[in-house]
Design an enzyme around this catalytic site. Structure first.
Site, PDB file in Angstrom:
ATOM      1  N   LYS A  56       0.871  -1.405   0.051  1.00 44.22           N
ATOM      2  CA  LYS A  56       0.135   0.167   0.285  1.00 44.22           C
ATOM      3  C   LYS A  56       1.040   1.452   0.058  1.00 44.22           C
ATOM      4  O   LYS A  56       0.416   2.316  -0.714  1.00 44.22           O
ATOM      5  CB  LYS A  56      -0.932   0.029   1.253  1.00 44.22           C
ATOM      6  CG  LYS A  56      -0.383   0.043   2.533  1.00 44.22           C
ATOM      7  CD  LYS A  56      -1.428   0.455   3.787  1.00 44.22           C
ATOM      8  CE  LYS A  56      -0.742   0.521   5.013  1.00 44.22           C
ATOM      9  NZ  LYS A  56      -0.065   1.779   5.102  1.00 44.22           N
ATOM     10  N   THR A  57       2.072   1.331   0.584  1.00 48.91           N
ATOM     11  CA  THR A  57       2.946   2.482   0.733  1.00 48.91           C
ATOM     12  C   THR A  57       3.278   2.712  -0.788  1.00 48.91           C
ATOM     13  O   THR A  57       3.305   3.962  -1.069  1.00 48.91           O
ATOM     14  CB  THR A  57       3.820   2.329   1.469  1.00 48.91           C
ATOM     15  OG1 THR A  57       3.622   1.869   2.924  1.00 48.91           O
ATOM     16  CG2 THR A  57       5.147   3.438   1.831  1.00 48.91           C
ATOM     17  N   ASP A  79      -3.489   7.623   4.843  1.00 50.97           N
ATOM     18  CA  ASP A  79      -3.004   6.197   5.177  1.00 50.97           C
ATOM     19  C   ASP A  79      -3.654   5.871   6.339  1.00 50.97           C
ATOM     20  O   ASP A  79      -4.071   6.676   7.429  1.00 50.97           O
ATOM     21  CB  ASP A  79      -1.603   6.537   5.056  1.00 50.97           C
ATOM     22  CG  ASP A  79      -0.870   5.109   5.285  1.00 50.97           C
ATOM     23  OD1 ASP A  79      -1.294   4.130   4.744  1.00 50.97           O
ATOM     24  OD2 ASP A  79       0.439   5.043   5.409  1.00 50.97           O
ATOM     25  N   GLU A  80      -3.507   4.500   6.429  1.00 49.96           N
ATOM     26  CA  GLU A  80      -3.783   3.750   7.848  1.00 49.96           C
ATOM     27  C   GLU A  80      -5.356   4.199   8.265  1.00 49.96           C
ATOM     28  O   GLU A  80      -5.560   4.724   9.427  1.00 49.96           O
ATOM     29  CB  GLU A  80      -2.910   4.084   8.750  1.00 49.96           C
ATOM     30  CG  GLU A  80      -1.519   3.403   8.521  1.00 49.96           C
ATOM     31  CD  GLU A  80      -1.140   1.873   8.517  1.00 49.96           C
ATOM     32  OE1 GLU A  80      -2.463   1.238   8.608  1.00 49.96           O
ATOM     33  OE2 GLU A  80      -0.260   1.538   8.394  1.00 49.96           O
ATOM     34  N   GLN A 117      -6.946  -4.812  10.299  1.00 52.56           N
ATOM     35  CA  GLN A 117      -5.649  -4.433  11.109  1.00 52.56           C
ATOM     36  C   GLN A 117      -6.151  -3.270  12.109  1.00 52.56           C
ATOM     37  O   GLN A 117      -5.401  -2.496  12.504  1.00 52.56           O
ATOM     38  CB  GLN A 117      -4.385  -4.083  10.334  1.00 52.56           C
ATOM     39  CG  GLN A 117      -3.761  -5.113   9.404  1.00 52.56           C
ATOM     40  CD  GLN A 117      -2.534  -4.676   8.758  1.00 52.56           C
ATOM     41  OE1 GLN A 117      -1.483  -4.541   9.565  1.00 52.56           O
ATOM     42  NE2 GLN A 117      -2.553  -4.632   7.409  1.00 52.56           N
ATOM     43  N   ARG A 156       3.084 -10.842  10.354  1.00 54.99           N
ATOM     44  CA  ARG A 156       4.453 -10.312  10.611  1.00 54.99           C
ATOM     45  C   ARG A 156       5.530 -11.432   9.977  1.00 54.99           C
ATOM     46  O   ARG A 156       6.496 -11.027   9.822  1.00 54.99           O
ATOM     47  CB  ARG A 156       4.597 -10.165  12.165  1.00 54.99           C
ATOM     48  CG  ARG A 156       3.977  -9.127  12.685  1.00 54.99           C
ATOM     49  CD  ARG A 156       3.830  -7.588  11.930  1.00 54.99           C
ATOM     50  NE  ARG A 156       2.406  -7.756  11.286  1.00 54.99           N
ATOM     51  CZ  ARG A 156       2.259  -6.797  10.275  1.00 54.99           C
ATOM     52  NH1 ARG A 156       3.023  -6.047   9.817  1.00 54.99           N
ATOM     53  NH2 ARG A 156       1.096  -7.102   9.579  1.00 54.99           N
TER      54      ARG A 156
END
Length: 624
Positions: free
Chosen positions: A28-29, A201-202, A232, A580
């Protein structure tokens, strides 16, 4: 630019409201930065674009990437919500020179207000004020407590003082920006026209105020792209709401929804496992997560107790090292940081360097250090640092001015400060009030009682010290992460009992020496095993991940037993932990664990069954 088809569709999407639901590790970044570059190249003025992030680090990384792609600096705002609101308020609020109060400043003002209004700082009232201030600012509601009327007076006085001092605290930065947009139509219209495109973002981490700010600013052009992953959303305790993703679709009915479903981080079977787990949640947008990376190893382990669990995980870490891996390949993730003690002790025993990510090592935590200070004082009454650390903790009404008098008097009369404290009734010329003298005498009697317990042995001392010192009651009444802090103290007392059992002839001095020497080590942080709570590990990735403590009441938390929303958040938290892992994943639980001051039998987490694991206990033997 090396984008996938799905990523390219988002980067080149037409204007209008866009919701990107981006699975873990889906790039996504890269999509955000490339979309920002596309907007700049499409002719939108640099200053008319806003990119909002949740950390300065994320904002800096985005800017660096875009500058590298552009080949030059550019003038788009990229940063946190708070820094964006500061910029708007300085320019449009009419008060450009306001101060910003950090948490420490806010707490000092609250303490001074309580002292002024009530002539003394009542600890319970102070805690209620610090805990409730942010809630009151966002809702206007003071929770019904015995201190309700007092809190209303404190909060009103606090608001007046900030206005008088031309200051805002962190909550004010968001609230005042929202008030500005809602109450000043001219400025709101001007900003809505000015900002032609907004990137967030987020998005799953936005709270109510942040949502309203970006929603209002986007009303004119309706060019807003929000990127997030409802799977998340794990920060409800600080105001984040997974409902904001659903609400966005309602408030912007013409929204186009895009999905980033390919995971570029984790092996295929790990992605499949995480996806299957989180799909059991109802409050989410369905995604078909997948990975083209070859399968790694997924391993489940159940151990006799938490000591065996720690040694079992360390054996895997050592094996990774023998096979050419690095220490930093490995991360031990847990639901609560109180579980870290066992793993820290095992790592130190094998001289394995480690860091506690996003927190303090066990023996460096404030609540643990205060107990250790009590113990240091029992061993060495000349330890003035330990004495002054504990004499007024929990608060006994023995202030800094009193301690200064004691220290000065001791120096002038060739005494230790502890000798003065122990015989305070002999020293009338200190000029202390009767109330203060009584408090000091009470403390001296407390230390005497601890010394008597110590004569009975380390185990007797460990069994009673939390209650005798008043720390039990203090942390039970402390709303700030009280369960975790008390559990850390219980873990410390457990370590004392364990040390005494294994070293029957050892004394308290020996125990403190073992703790101090262990805590003083400072390994090379460039290659260390990571110990972390799952919350602190969000956004990180490791080749080998060990998720420990998979027991009901621990993970999921006992709070989820009768609350479906909490259970879904706990499931999202495990999803974050699993994703992770890049290559190998190990999930474990212990049949018994030292928690809440005692060893208890445990029940395997319901999440283990949801993951498809139904048991297979094996007896293991390790040398401790």
């Amino acid at each position: 630019m090396g984008l996938t088809v799905a990523q390219s569709e988002i980067v080149n999407a037409p204007f209008g409201p866009i919701l990107v639901t981006a699975g873990a590790g889906s790039g996504k970044t890269r999509v955000l930065t490339t979309r920002l570059l596309h907007l700049l190249q499409s002719g939108i003025p640099e200053q008319a674009i806003v990119a909002l992030t949740f950390t300065n680090k994320a904002g800096n990384e985005m800017r660096e990437r875009v500058e590298k792609m552009l080949g030059r600096p550019f003038n788009t705002f990229i940063g946190t919500f708070h820094s964006f609101c500061v910029r708007l308020l300085r320019k449009h609020s009419g008060k450009p020179n306001f101060s910003i109060y950090a948490t420490a400043d806010t707490n000092k003002v609250l303490k001074d207000i309580i002292k002024e209004l009530f002539k003394d700082v009542d600890n319970d009232l102070y805690k209620a004020a610090t805990d409730g201030l942010s809630r009151w600012k966002h809702t206007g509601i003071v929770e019904f407590t015995s201190n309700h009327d007092a809190l209303v007076r404190i909060f009103n006085e606090y608001r007046e003082q900030l206005q008088k001092n031309n200051a805002y605290d962190f909550d004010d930065l968001l609230l005042e920006t929202l008030h500005l947009l809602k109450n000043n139509a001219v400025i709101c219209d001007k900003l809505q026209n000015y900002f032609q495109y907004i990137l967030v973002d987020e998005f799953q981490d936005t709270n109510e105020i942040q949502y309203q700010i970006v929603s209002l600013l986007a009303q004119k052009h309706r060019n807003i792209m929000v990127v997030g992953d409802e799977d998340q959303c794990i920060y409800s305790w600080r105001g984040a709401s997974v409902e904001n993703i659903n609400r966005f679709q309602t408030d912007f009915p013409d929204v186009k929804i895009y999905r980033l479903e390919e995971n570029f981080r984790s092996s295929g079977n790990i992605v499949k496992l995480a996806s299957g787990l989180v799909s059991k949640n109802n409050n989410r947008i369905a995604k078909n997560l997948y990975s083209h990376l070859n399968d790694g190893l997924i391993n489940y382990e159940d151990f006799y107790d938490d000591k065996q669990e720690a040694l079992g995980i360390i054996s895997h870490i050592l094996e990774n090292r023998r096979n050419g891996g690095t220490w930093s390949d490995c991360a031990i993730l847990m639901r609560i940081n109180a579980l870290s003690r066992r793993f820290e002790e095992a790592l130190r025993m094998y001289n394995i360097p480690y860091v506690v990510w996003g927190g303090f090592k066990f023996y460096e935590r404030a609540e643990v250090k205060i107990v250790l200070d009590y113990l240091r004082l029992l061993v060495n009454q000349e330890d003035e640092v330990a004495l002054f650390n504990v004499i007024n903790f929990p608060k006994r009404g023995i202030g800094d001015a009193c301690l200064s008098k004691i220290k000065t008097f001791a120096r002038e009369h060739n005494l230790t400060s502890f000798q003065v404290v122990s015989n305070i009734d002999l020293y009338d010329d200190l000029g202390l009030t009767t109330k203060t003298k009584t408090a000091i005498q009470s403390f001296a009697k407390l230390i005497q009682k601890l010394q008597e317990l110590l004569k009975q042995g380390l185990i007797a001392l460990a069994n009673e010290i939390v209650d005798v010192t008043g720390l039990q009651e203090f942390y039970e009444n402390d709303k700030d992460d009280s369960e975790s802090r008390l559990e850390n103290i219980y873990q410390l007392c457990g370590s004392i009992r364990e040390y005494a059992s294994m070293n029957p002839t050892a004394d308290l001095s020996s125990y403190l020496q073992s703790v101090t020497l262990a805590g003083g080590e400072n390994p090379d942080a460039t290659d260390c095993v990571i110990i972390s709570t799952i919350h602190s590990a969000k956004g990180l990735e490791f080749k080998n991940v060990y998720i420990v403590g998979m027991e009901d009441g621990l993970f999921p938390s006992y709070k989820s037993q009768y609350n479906e929303a909490i259970l879904e958040e706990e499931r999202r938290l495990l999803y974050v932990a699993i994703t992770r892992a890049m290559r190998n994943l190990n999930i474990s639980y212990a049949r018994s664990r030292f928690l809440n001051g005692e060893i208890s039998r445990t029940v395997p987490s319901q999440f283990l069954m949801e993951l498809g694991y139904f048991g297979g206990y094996r007896e293991r033997s390790f040398n401790w």
